[in-house]
Design a protein around this motif. Sequence first.
Motif, short mmCIF file in Angstrom:
data_model
loop_
_atom_site.label_atom_id
_atom_site.label_comp_id
_atom_site.label_asym_id
_atom_site.label_seq_id
_atom_site.Cartn_x
_atom_site.Cartn_y
_atom_site.Cartn_z
N ALA A 247 -95.30 -90.34 16.03
CA ALA A 247 -94.49 -89.23 16.85
C ALA A 247 -93.07 -90.24 18.34
CB ALA A 247 -95.07 -88.51 18.12
N GLU A 248 -92.47 -90.04 17.69
CA GLU A 248 -91.05 -91.08 18.88
C GLU A 248 -89.72 -89.80 19.51
OE1 GLU A 248 -89.28 -93.81 17.02
OE2 GLU A 248 -90.90 -94.53 15.95
N TRP A 249 -90.01 -89.54 20.50
CA TRP A 249 -88.58 -89.08 21.32
C TRP A 249 -87.75 -89.45 22.13
CZ3 TRP A 249 -87.59 -84.72 19.17
CH2 TRP A 249 -86.67 -83.39 20.02
N PRO A 250 -86.55 -90.34 21.54
CA PRO A 250 -85.91 -90.76 23.03
C PRO A 250 -85.03 -89.66 23.33
CG PRO A 250 -84.91 -91.52 20.58
CD PRO A 250 -86.77 -90.45 20.26
N ILE A 251 -84.49 -89.43 24.51
CA ILE A 251 -84.02 -88.69 25.59
C ILE A 251 -82.77 -88.95 25.75
CG2 ILE A 251 -83.65 -87.16 27.23
CD1 ILE A 251 -86.89 -88.05 26.70
N VAL A 252 -81.80 -89.20 25.08
CA VAL A 252 -80.19 -89.39 25.92
C VAL A 252 -79.78 -88.26 27.04
CG1 VAL A 252 -77.80 -89.85 25.00
CG2 VAL A 252 -79.60 -90.30 22.97
N ARG A 253 -78.90 -89.25 27.90
CA ARG A 253 -78.83 -88.39 28.79
C ARG A 253 -77.21 -88.48 29.50
NH1 ARG A 253 -82.47 -85.98 30.73
NH2 ARG A 253 -84.94 -86.24 30.83
N GLY A 254 -77.01 -88.14 29.80
CA GLY A 254 -75.52 -87.82 29.93
C GLY A 254 -74.24 -86.54 30.27
N PHE A 255 -73.30 -86.65 30.15
CA PHE A 255 -72.60 -85.04 31.07
C PHE A 255 -71.54 -84.59 29.34
CE2 PHE A 255 -73.29 -88.13 34.08
CZ PHE A 255 -74.49 -87.89 34.40
N TYR A 256 -71.70 -83.40 29.87
CA TYR A 256 -70.12 -82.84 29.31
C TYR A 256 -69.17 -81.94 30.24
CZ TYR A 256 -73.01 -78.06 29.96
OH TYR A 256 -73.87 -77.32 30.48
N GLY A 257 -68.46 -81.66 30.20
CA GLY A 257 -67.35 -81.01 30.91
C GLY A 257 -67.36 -79.35 30.36
N PRO A 258 -66.20 -78.61 30.84
CA PRO A 258 -65.83 -77.37 30.69
C PRO A 258 -65.36 -77.32 29.53
CG PRO A 258 -65.79 -76.94 33.12
CD PRO A 258 -66.15 -78.97 32.68
N PRO A 259 -65.35 -76.54 28.87
CA PRO A 259 -64.73 -76.20 27.52
C PRO A 259 -62.85 -76.24 27.51
CG PRO A 259 -65.25 -74.46 27.93
CD PRO A 259 -65.91 -75.28 28.96
N GLN A 260 -62.17 -76.21 28.33
CA GLN A 260 -60.83 -75.68 28.40
C GLN A 260 -60.43 -76.79 30.08
OE1 GLN A 260 -59.55 -71.94 28.87
NE2 GLN A 260 -60.91 -71.16 26.80
N MET A 261 -61.69 -77.95 30.52
CA MET A 261 -61.77 -79.01 31.18
C MET A 261 -59.83 -79.56 30.86
SD MET A 261 -63.54 -82.09 32.42
CE MET A 261 -64.16 -81.83 33.80
N PRO A 262 -58.71 -80.13 31.46
CA PRO A 262 -57.67 -80.84 31.08
C PRO A 262 -58.00 -82.14 30.51
CG PRO A 262 -57.16 -79.21 33.61
CD PRO A 262 -58.68 -79.17 32.69
N ASP A 263 -57.03 -82.32 29.31
CA ASP A 263 -56.96 -83.49 28.69
C ASP A 263 -57.43 -84.79 30.31
OD1 ASP A 263 -57.06 -82.29 26.82
OD2 ASP A 263 -55.58 -82.91 25.93
N ALA A 264 -56.62 -84.38 31.25
CA ALA A 264 -55.88 -85.75 32.08
C ALA A 264 -57.48 -85.62 32.42
CB ALA A 264 -55.42 -84.97 32.90
N ALA A 265 -57.96 -84.59 33.56
CA ALA A 265 -59.37 -84.88 33.49
C ALA A 265 -60.72 -85.12 33.34
CB ALA A 265 -60.07 -83.30 33.97
N TYR A 266 -60.36 -84.87 31.65
CA TYR A 266 -61.45 -85.20 30.71
C TYR A 266 -61.60 -86.48 30.13
CZ TYR A 266 -63.75 -85.99 26.37
OH TYR A 266 -64.06 -86.39 24.88
#
Length: 324
Positions: A247-266
Amino acid sequence: MQRRTLLAAPAFLPFAAQAQGFTPQNPECIAGAAPGGGFDITCRLTTRMLNETGIVTQAIRTQNMPGGIGAVAINHINAQRRTDPNVIVAVSTGSWVNMATGRFGRFGENDVRWIGAIGADYGVLAVRKDSPFQNLADLVAALRANPGGVPMGAGGAVGSQDWTKAALVARSAGVDPRRMRYVPFEGGGQTLAALLGGHIQLAPVDASEARGQFEAGEIRLLAVLSAERLPGTLSAVPTAKEQGFEAEWPIVRGFYGPPQMPDAAYNFWVEAIRRLTAHADWPAQRAAQGLFEFNMVGAEFEALAKRKTAEFRQLARDVGLVSQ
């Protein structure tokens, strides 16, 4: 667990230029669960360090948005803030599980912009310090005798990431995971409070969530769900594998942004996370919160998110949690 360090951006190139001139206004990080859990740690650690290092000069606030372990957050983003350039949302491996099993409603891996990962965590199985379960073998014996006789609970419902941690051990021991007695909570903070209060006997949570209570001597950790023992204060905790259970369970932690976040902001937020994880002060601050190295941003992180969600979706079909 794959651990990856990306090169820092050239020091001579101004961050604003790299981010195409975008500057966030009243930036915000949404933690899609109650305070005290992994999402909360991800937001508060990252935003504090982005501000303290000067990578982001505008103060970033954290907003807790409990409900469905991220379900309310992703629905909020898609319903009200699809183009918002100033918000990022904490995400984890558990979010990919929830997407794969339909727990986020109609929203899935293609309804956000994947920004990057800031570290990794691992599942642990926690009991109270006075628990009769001294090791994983004791717990497994109890589950084999009566799968519903060990009340357990953690973030999310049956089929969630935390449920899966206990389910992996149960399945390895020949126990049908669907017969376990499981109580859902809104994140690790509520789960550990229920454990300490005697409302449940087992908490399959994250190492970073359990670390404080473990160091205080309030809980015992029966196993860590990693390929090898973890360094630091958890080094005395055996893995499930060395106790005879796969039994192994590694957990990645990070972030997402809104689906139409402008490219400059992304691009701004991708570069901010890249610079943070390459900063000299980051490893010590990350480790202080019980997280381990895992650095990945932009297109590579997007590819990982989509691949893992597809894998979890197939696994859910295989065990009958979702229809074919």
